[in-house]
Structure formats: structure tokens, C-alpha cells
Scaffold this motif. Structure first.
Motif, PDB file in Angstrom:
ATOM      1  N   VAL A  15       0.836  -1.187   0.000  1.00 15.37           N
ATOM      2  CA  VAL A  15       0.000   0.000   0.000  1.00 15.37           C
ATOM      3  C   VAL A  15       0.874   1.241   0.000  1.00 15.37           C
ATOM      4  CG1 VAL A  15      -1.673   1.308   1.337  1.00 15.37           C
ATOM      5  CG2 VAL A  15      -1.921  -1.150   1.097  1.00 15.37           C
ATOM      6  N   VAL A  16       1.912   1.208   0.765  1.00 14.75           N
ATOM      7  CA  VAL A  16       2.816   2.345   0.837  1.00 14.75           C
ATOM      8  C   VAL A  16       3.419   2.610  -0.535  1.00 14.75           C
ATOM      9  CG1 VAL A  16       4.979   3.197   1.787  1.00 14.75           C
ATOM     10  CG2 VAL A  16       3.341   2.037   3.263  1.00 14.75           C
ATOM     11  N   GLY A  17       3.794   1.560  -1.232  1.00 15.08           N
ATOM     12  CA  GLY A  17       4.359   1.731  -2.559  1.00 15.08           C
ATOM     13  C   GLY A  17       3.390   2.367  -3.520  1.00 15.08           C
ATOM     14  N   VAL A  18       2.186   1.945  -3.498  1.00 15.45           N
ATOM     15  CA  VAL A  18       1.172   2.508  -4.378  1.00 15.45           C
ATOM     16  C   VAL A  18       0.941   3.972  -4.052  1.00 15.45           C
ATOM     17  CG1 VAL A  18      -1.240   2.418  -5.050  1.00 15.45           C
ATOM     18  CG2 VAL A  18       0.053   0.312  -4.803  1.00 15.45           C
ATOM     19  N   ILE A  19       0.891   4.278  -2.812  1.00 13.82           N
ATOM     20  CA  ILE A  19       0.668   5.659  -2.402  1.00 13.82           C
ATOM     21  C   ILE A  19       1.793   6.544  -2.915  1.00 13.82           C
ATOM     22  CG2 ILE A  19       0.548   7.214  -0.425  1.00 13.82           C
ATOM     23  CD1 ILE A  19      -0.935   5.005   1.043  1.00 13.82           C
ATOM     24  N   CYS A  20       3.006   6.059  -2.796  1.00 13.82           N
ATOM     25  CA  CYS A  20       4.143   6.851  -3.272  1.00 13.82           C
ATOM     26  C   CYS A  20       3.991   7.173  -4.746  1.00 13.82           C
ATOM     27  CB  CYS A  20       5.448   6.100  -3.039  1.00 13.82           C
ATOM     28  SG  CYS A  20       5.888   5.970  -1.302  1.00 13.82           S
ATOM     29  N   TYR A  21       3.551   6.217  -5.503  1.00 16.23           N
ATOM     30  CA  TYR A  21       3.365   6.435  -6.928  1.00 16.23           C
ATOM     31  C   TYR A  21       2.257   7.436  -7.186  1.00 16.23           C
ATOM     32  CZ  TYR A  21       6.412   2.510  -7.709  1.00 16.23           C
ATOM     33  OH  TYR A  21       7.484   1.680  -7.719  1.00 16.23           O
ATOM     34  N   LEU A  22       1.240   7.398  -6.398  1.00 17.50           N
ATOM     35  CA  LEU A  22       0.127   8.323  -6.568  1.00 17.50           C
ATOM     36  C   LEU A  22       0.544   9.751  -6.250  1.00 17.50           C
ATOM     37  CD1 LEU A  22      -2.741   6.212  -4.992  1.00 17.50           C
ATOM     38  CD2 LEU A  22      -2.269   6.605  -7.404  1.00 17.50           C
TER      39      LEU A  22
ATOM     40  N   GLY B 123     -12.598   2.509   0.226  1.00 16.13           N
ATOM     41  CA  GLY B 123     -11.619   3.083   1.154  1.00 16.13           C
ATOM     42  C   GLY B 123     -10.233   3.173   0.554  1.00 16.13           C
ATOM     43  N   CYS B 124      -9.910   2.230  -0.293  1.00 20.52           N
ATOM     44  CA  CYS B 124      -8.623   2.242  -0.991  1.00 20.52           C
ATOM     45  C   CYS B 124      -8.555   3.443  -1.930  1.00 20.52           C
ATOM     46  CB  CYS B 124      -8.437   0.935  -1.758  1.00 20.52           C
ATOM     47  SG  CYS B 124      -7.021   0.917  -2.875  1.00 20.52           S
ATOM     48  N   CYS B 125      -9.588   3.622  -2.729  1.00 18.38           N
ATOM     49  CA  CYS B 125      -9.599   4.740  -3.679  1.00 18.38           C
ATOM     50  C   CYS B 125      -9.614   6.083  -2.950  1.00 18.38           C
ATOM     51  CB  CYS B 125     -10.778   4.616  -4.636  1.00 18.38           C
ATOM     52  SG  CYS B 125     -10.601   3.246  -5.808  1.00 18.38           S
ATOM     53  N   SER B 126     -10.323   6.136  -1.839  1.00 13.17           N
ATOM     54  CA  SER B 126     -10.345   7.373  -1.038  1.00 13.17           C
ATOM     55  C   SER B 126      -8.949   7.677  -0.509  1.00 13.17           C
ATOM     56  CB  SER B 126     -11.310   7.237   0.141  1.00 13.17           C
ATOM     57  OG  SER B 126     -12.621   7.113  -0.309  1.00 13.17           O
ATOM     58  N   GLY B 127      -8.279   6.653  -0.023  1.00 16.25           N
ATOM     59  CA  GLY B 127      -6.930   6.832   0.498  1.00 16.25           C
ATOM     60  C   GLY B 127      -5.942   7.220  -0.589  1.00 16.25           C
ATOM     61  N   ALA B 128      -6.050   6.573  -1.747  1.00 19.86           N
ATOM     62  CA  ALA B 128      -5.159   6.884  -2.866  1.00 19.86           C
ATOM     63  C   ALA B 128      -5.370   8.322  -3.332  1.00 19.86           C
ATOM     64  CB  ALA B 128      -5.391   5.910  -4.011  1.00 19.86           C
ATOM     65  N   SER B 129      -6.628   8.755  -3.389  1.00 14.91           N
ATOM     66  CA  SER B 129      -6.929  10.134  -3.780  1.00 14.91           C
ATOM     67  C   SER B 129      -6.399  11.118  -2.745  1.00 14.91           C
ATOM     68  CB  SER B 129      -8.437  10.324  -3.939  1.00 14.91           C
ATOM     69  OG  SER B 129      -8.917   9.574  -5.021  1.00 14.91           O
ATOM     70  N   ALA B 130      -6.559  10.782  -1.471  1.00 12.90           N
ATOM     71  CA  ALA B 130      -6.065  11.650  -0.405  1.00 12.90           C
ATOM     72  C   ALA B 130      -4.544  11.748  -0.450  1.00 12.90           C
ATOM     73  CB  ALA B 130      -6.518  11.131   0.955  1.00 12.90           C
ATOM     74  N   LEU B 131      -3.905  10.649  -0.745  1.00 17.07           N
ATOM     75  CA  LEU B 131      -2.449  10.657  -0.849  1.00 17.07           C
ATOM     76  C   LEU B 131      -2.000  11.532  -2.010  1.00 17.07           C
ATOM     77  CD1 LEU B 131       0.337   9.691  -0.025  1.00 17.07           C
ATOM     78  CD2 LEU B 131      -0.017   7.701  -1.482  1.00 17.07           C
ATOM     79  N   ALA B 132      -2.661  11.379  -3.141  1.00 16.85           N
ATOM     80  CA  ALA B 132      -2.326  12.197  -4.310  1.00 16.85           C
ATOM     81  C   ALA B 132      -2.491  13.678  -3.989  1.00 16.85           C
ATOM     82  CB  ALA B 132      -3.197  11.799  -5.501  1.00 16.85           C
ATOM     83  N   SER B 133      -3.507  14.026  -3.233  1.00 18.19           N
ATOM     84  CA  SER B 133      -3.734  15.419  -2.839  1.00 18.19           C
ATOM     85  C   SER B 133      -2.704  15.894  -1.815  1.00 18.19           C
ATOM     86  CB  SER B 133      -5.139  15.577  -2.251  1.00 18.19           C
ATOM     87  OG  SER B 133      -6.113  15.324  -3.226  1.00 18.19           O
TER      88      SER B 133
END
Length: 117
Positions: free
Chosen positions: A8-15, A53-63
Motif C-alpha cells: 500500500v505504501v508503494g502505491v501511495i508513493c506512486y500516486l 476506502g482504498c480509492c479514497s486513500g489513494a486520492s487523499a495521498l495524491a492530494s
């Protein structure tokens, strides 16, 4: 569970690699993990659509990753975590599109984070 968190951390970094000016990173790897934690099961199993929740988190990370330094820090975090879990590469690459997020890079454990601008 620890391996899932790392994915999850890796994906967030990419986002976080979305467009942003260069400056010091303020985002921490723990923040990246927190945002992407709901994505772990999806990223490991790679089946179906990511949970809301995953998409919400990924969007929040991107922001949250607004600077080049933040994006690179998130990317490095995601790469580190991804190396420690059995990440489904197809699921990781599909996550942004499945969550309606556009990224200027490919989600991959081999991405060169230093080239993120």
C-alpha cells in the motif's frame, strides 16, 4: 499483514507523483502507509475492483503530495514496501485507473523515483 501495508505504501508513493513544484518533502512514509492501508488486500490478491476506502486513500495521498520532494518521498516509500510483499503487479498498475486517478508514470516497483518532477 506487514507485507500488505508495504504494498500500500508503494502505491501511495506512486500516486504522489502527480504534478507539483520542487521543495522539501513533508510527507512521511508512515503517512503513505496510512493512506494506502485499505488497498493492501487488493494489491496482493489483485482481484475485482479496489475497495472504496482504498480509492479514497489513494486520492487523499495524491492530494497530500503536492511537491516534487513529497512525490519522490512517497514513491521511494512505496518501492521499499513493495519489495517486502508479494505485490500483484497488474493490480498495482491498474489501481490509479480503477480509482479514477490519472498518473504521469507507471506504478511499478522498478520506477525511477528520482525522475519524478
Amino acid at each position: 499483514m506487514k507485507k500488505m501495508k508495504l504494498t500500500v505504501v508503494g502505491v501511495i508513493c506512486y500516486l504522489l507523483l502527480l504534478v507539483a513544484p520542487a521543495s522539501e518533502a513533508v510527507i512521511q512514509c508512515s503517512d503513505v502507509v496510512k493512506y494506502l492501508r485499505p488497498c493492501v488486500s487488493y494489491l496482493v490478491k489483485g482481484t475485482g475492483k479496489p475497495p472504496a476506502g482504498c480509492c479514497s486513500g489513494a486520492s487523499a495521498l495524491a492530494s497530500a503530495a503536492t511537491t516534487t520532494a513529497d512525490k519522490r518521498a512517497a514513491c521511494d516509500c512505496i518501492k521499499t514496501v513493495a519489495k517486502n510483499i508479494n505485490l500483484n503487479a497488474q493490480a498495482a498498475q491498474a489501481l490509479p485507473g480503477n480509482c479514477g486517478i490519472t498518473l504521469p508514470f507507471t506504478v511499478s516497483p522498478t520506477v525511477d523515483c528520482s525522475k519524478i518532477g
